[in-house]
Write an enzyme that holds these catalytic residues in place. Sequence first.
Site, short mmCIF file in Angstrom:
data_model
loop_
_atom_site.label_atom_id
_atom_site.label_comp_id
_atom_site.label_asym_id
_atom_site.label_seq_id
_atom_site.Cartn_x
_atom_site.Cartn_y
_atom_site.Cartn_z
N CYS A 12 -37.71 25.15 -78.90
CA CYS A 12 -38.53 23.96 -78.62
C CYS A 12 -39.81 24.06 -79.46
O CYS A 12 -40.08 25.09 -80.09
CB CYS A 12 -38.88 23.91 -77.14
N HIS A 130 -42.59 33.89 -62.44
CA HIS A 130 -42.49 33.55 -63.87
C HIS A 130 -43.88 33.64 -64.53
O HIS A 130 -44.86 33.17 -63.96
CB HIS A 130 -41.92 32.13 -64.03
N GLU A 132 -45.33 31.99 -66.81
CA GLU A 132 -46.06 30.72 -66.96
C GLU A 132 -46.77 30.36 -65.65
O GLU A 132 -47.94 29.94 -65.66
CB GLU A 132 -45.10 29.60 -67.37
N CYS A 197 -41.88 19.65 -69.04
CA CYS A 197 -41.97 19.35 -70.47
C CYS A 197 -40.81 18.47 -70.92
O CYS A 197 -39.69 18.63 -70.44
CB CYS A 197 -41.99 20.69 -71.19
N SER A 225 -34.22 34.16 -69.53
CA SER A 225 -34.85 32.89 -69.89
C SER A 225 -34.61 31.87 -68.78
O SER A 225 -33.47 31.49 -68.51
CB SER A 225 -34.28 32.40 -71.22
N SER A 226 -35.70 31.45 -68.17
CA SER A 226 -35.61 30.52 -67.04
C SER A 226 -34.93 29.22 -67.46
O SER A 226 -34.05 28.69 -66.78
CB SER A 226 -37.02 30.28 -66.50
#
Length: 294
Positions: A12, A130, A132, A197, A225-226
């Site tokens: 991304c 997580h 983030e 997002c 990876s979520s």
Amino acid sequence: MIIQIAKHSGFCYGVKRAIQILDDLIEANKGEKRIFTLGPIIHNNQVTEYYEEKGIKAIEKLANFMDNRMDGDRLVIRSHGAPKSVYDLAEAQGFEIHDATCPYVKKIQNTVSSYYLKGYNIIIVGDQNHPEVLGINGWCDESATIVNTLHDVEDMHPSDELFCIVAQTTFKLSLWEQMSTLFSEKLSNAVIQNTICLATEQRQKACIELSKTVEFMIVIGGKHSSNTRKLAEICSRNATTIHIETKDDLVDVSMFKSNTKIGIAAGASTPDWIVESVILKIENEGEVFFDGKS
Ligand code: SF4
């Protein structure tokens, strides 16, 4: 076999940008100073190994690293971002900081910070472990309530206090929509911001569409990876789905018959070369009609 690749597969914008920032730094540094990343630069073991071979090490916990510090050490903050306390600590210890926080994540951090300073309670919808989410929570003094399921919201008491509600950028859109409806019923003074997002939305929608038209879905990306795990979960509702990191995880290609339709999707932190190597492996095992992007 007919292979179709889901639209919007692979890196991304935020991941591309973070990798570019790190690559530019390596280039400009010319091996003079040590470069570290705060955690792996992206959630992909093969990419992490690539940078390790270039001498770039990931620091898991900055506070535990201080005895090893050297003048001029560079620290790259990855796209997930970091709590404010990490910037403060890194600055105090003299790191040269290179901030690769994705601008979309930075925007959430700024939103949370400004509403928190205005007296709002912060709710983050996402995975409490997580990076983030941990990073966002670090911009409101770790005061946020973190919820991850519809059940968590059902358990909340109605309130007329001030709330600001944001989502982890990779949260599942359909669940967010259900949760935000419940929030607005329970919390009369809530600012609810859909901070999922666009890259995540696009990938999830493309996976829903493609998985409805094929028998098998191969979802490629880091096991940690979520966003990749969510893509695999979404695909598994419509097609037999396997989640692999690399071509080596694809053990039994013989299960794909000559008329099997296979969809391929890659998470936001999966490099193109890994996707290409998986396709090559399938191609080498049988007759393939490559149908490009779905
Ligand atoms: S998924 Fe979206 S928010 Fe996350 S790094 Fe990529 S572009 Fe940024």
